[in-house]
Design an enzyme around this catalytic site. Structure first.
Site, PDB file in Angstrom:
ATOM      1  N   GLY A  68     -44.019 -17.930 -23.604  1.00 49.07           N
ATOM      2  CA  GLY A  68     -45.239 -18.509 -24.196  1.00 49.07           C
ATOM      3  C   GLY A  68     -46.007 -19.363 -23.208  1.00 49.07           C
ATOM      4  CB  SER A  84     -46.051 -21.714 -18.522  1.00 45.81           C
ATOM      5  OG  SER A  84     -46.186 -20.358 -18.879  1.00 45.81           O
ATOM      6  N   GLY A  89     -43.006  -9.745 -14.215  1.00 46.37           N
ATOM      7  CA  GLY A  89     -43.889 -10.112 -13.115  1.00 46.37           C
ATOM      8  C   GLY A  89     -43.162 -10.256 -11.789  1.00 46.37           C
ATOM      9  CG  HIS A 104     -50.356 -18.108 -17.321  1.00 50.56           C
ATOM     10  ND1 HIS A 104     -50.217 -16.964 -16.571  1.00 50.56           N
ATOM     11  CD2 HIS A 104     -49.134 -18.696 -17.351  1.00 50.56           C
ATOM     12  CE1 HIS A 104     -48.978 -16.877 -16.133  1.00 50.56           C
ATOM     13  NE2 HIS A 104     -48.280 -17.908 -16.603  1.00 50.56           N
ATOM     14  CG  HIS A 107     -47.855 -14.906 -19.717  1.00 49.92           C
ATOM     15  ND1 HIS A 107     -48.131 -16.252 -19.691  1.00 49.92           N
ATOM     16  CD2 HIS A 107     -46.530 -14.787 -19.427  1.00 49.92           C
ATOM     17  CE1 HIS A 107     -47.022 -16.929 -19.400  1.00 49.92           C
ATOM     18  NE2 HIS A 107     -46.040 -16.064 -19.231  1.00 49.92           N
TER      19      HIS A 107
HETATM   20  P1  AMP Z   1     -42.547 -16.758 -18.390  1.00 55.59           P
HETATM   21  O1  AMP Z   1     -43.293 -16.919 -19.675  1.00 55.59           O
HETATM   22  O2  AMP Z   1     -42.939 -17.729 -17.327  1.00 55.59           O
HETATM   23  O3  AMP Z   1     -41.066 -16.610 -18.583  1.00 55.59           O
HETATM   24  O4  AMP Z   1     -43.029 -15.351 -17.796  1.00 55.59           O
HETATM   25  C1  AMP Z   1     -42.986 -14.176 -18.566  1.00 55.59           C
HETATM   26  C2  AMP Z   1     -43.278 -13.003 -17.674  1.00 55.59           C
HETATM   27  O5  AMP Z   1     -44.563 -13.177 -17.066  1.00 55.59           O
HETATM   28  C3  AMP Z   1     -42.283 -12.862 -16.517  1.00 55.59           C
HETATM   29  O6  AMP Z   1     -42.020 -11.479 -16.323  1.00 55.59           O
HETATM   30  C4  AMP Z   1     -43.024 -13.448 -15.351  1.00 55.59           C
HETATM   31  O7  AMP Z   1     -42.626 -12.914 -14.105  1.00 55.59           O
HETATM   32  C5  AMP Z   1     -44.450 -13.032 -15.680  1.00 55.59           C
HETATM   33  N1  AMP Z   1     -45.417 -13.897 -15.003  1.00 55.59           N
HETATM   34  C6  AMP Z   1     -45.540 -15.235 -15.117  1.00 55.59           C
HETATM   35  N2  AMP Z   1     -46.520 -15.685 -14.310  1.00 55.59           N
HETATM   36  C7  AMP Z   1     -47.023 -14.604 -13.663  1.00 55.59           C
HETATM   37  C8  AMP Z   1     -48.041 -14.403 -12.685  1.00 55.59           C
HETATM   38  N3  AMP Z   1     -48.733 -15.411 -12.201  1.00 55.59           N
HETATM   39  N4  AMP Z   1     -48.266 -13.154 -12.259  1.00 55.59           N
HETATM   40  C9  AMP Z   1     -47.548 -12.106 -12.729  1.00 55.59           C
HETATM   41  N5  AMP Z   1     -46.573 -12.236 -13.660  1.00 55.59           N
HETATM   42  C10 AMP Z   1     -46.314 -13.461 -14.115  1.00 55.59           C
END
Ligand code: AMP
Length: 280
Positions: free
Chosen positions: A28, A186, A147, A31, A34
């Site tokens: 969550g 985030s 990501g 941004h 995501h």
């Molecule tokens: P998180 O919510 O931070 O656990 O991220 C969820 C997914 O979004 C994960 O697969 C992250 O690698 C991906 N992600 C987060 N930030 C970015 C970004 N700036 N660019 C690409 N993927 C992202």
């Protein structure tokens, strides 16, 4: 958009739907990074398929004393962003839906997890693998998008899928950045004004080291010395690690080559930011 909040309901949903399903697992505080994953999921779902986003701040992947409690949870904004992005299903379980009090089984990867973030965050990737395995079982997706910003996580999930025979295609999304080069995260919202101004130094340092490598420097220590010096020139930056590793094995490399990856984790105040760059 359908909102599902219980494990039972999501399992029923997955059983009943016969269409192609693509999952975007997140914690969550969504941004534009995501949103790019959601866009790739939509493309991978094809015309008839469904995009499922999960939002779950996974207690298992936060070490004691880390930012689990204060991790941002803007539920309404997140749901609205998902609606605007034409997400079909938002799965947003509460912790007790995912973990029983007497749970005693986890999933652990034992090689790629030993380096980089795994060294500084013991147990983190066990938490990640366990929750992703559970999401794969509950939702039975045909594909899932992760990501490249979290390069080590992506490599470990691919390894888990391979070694445990999950029938899920893993799709990698390139890192999405702010205009000044800082990787979208985030956690960026924790940064105060001075820290936010200095944070792009991580990307700048990795680019400088990569440029030196392009000019013919192959000595890992020299490349890393340049990157470290650039990062520590920012007064608020505290390096957790800056490393040169093999992009496949994530093991440390003394000599840079086409398979090399530069990876960094840097604290700005309490906020730990990560980034990486392939040298090839
Ligand atoms: P998180 O919510 O931070 O656990 O991220 C969820 C997914 O979004 C994960 O697969 C992250 O690698 C991906 N992600 C987060 N930030 C970015 C970004 N700036 N660019 C690409 N993927 C992202």
């Amino acid at each position: 958009m359908q909102l599902i909040e219980t494990a039972e309901a999501v399992r029923t949903f997955a059983r009943e739907r016969k269409t192609r399903r693509v999952l975007v697992p997140t914690m969550g505080a969504l941004h534009h990074g995501h949103l790019e994953l959601i866009r790739l999921a939509r493309a991978a779902a094809e015309d008839e398929g469904e995009v499922v986003v999960s939002i779950f701040v996974n207690p298992l992947q936060f070490e004691p004393g880390a930012d689990y409690e204060r991790y941002p949870r803007p539920e309404e904004d997140d749901a609205e962003l998902c609606r605007q992005a034409s997400v079909d299903v938002l799965f947003r379980p509460l912790p007790h839906e995912m973990y029983r009090g007497d749970r005693s089984v986890t999933v652990e990867e034992h090689s790629l997890s030993e380096t980089l973030c795994g060294k500084s965050r013991p147990g983190h990737f066990r938490g990640v693998c366990t929750v992703v395995a559970k999401l794969f079982h509950l939702l039975a997706p045909h594909a899932a998008v992760f990501g490249e910003k979290d390069f080590q996580q992506l490599a470990i999930i691919r390894r888990m899928v391979r070694d445990l025979d999950f029938d899920v295609e893993i799709i990698a999304a390139p890192t999405v950045r702010e205009p000044d080069g800082l990787a979208a995260s985030s956690r960026n919202r924790y940064l105060n004004e001075a820290e936010r101004e200095q944070a792009p130094v991580i990307r700048a340092a990795l680019l400088e080291a990569a440029q030196l490598a392009r000019e013919g420097e192959t000595c890992g220590e020299r490349l890393l010395a340049l990157a470290r010096a650039r990062i520590t020139s920012a007064p608020s930056a505290q390096i957790d690690y800056v490393e040169l590793v093999d992009a496949e094995t994530l093991q440390s490399q003394a000599i840079a080559g086409p398979d090399s990856l530069l990876a960094a984790a840097v604290f700005f105040g309490q906020t730990r930011l990560i980034d990486n760059l392939r040298l090839a």
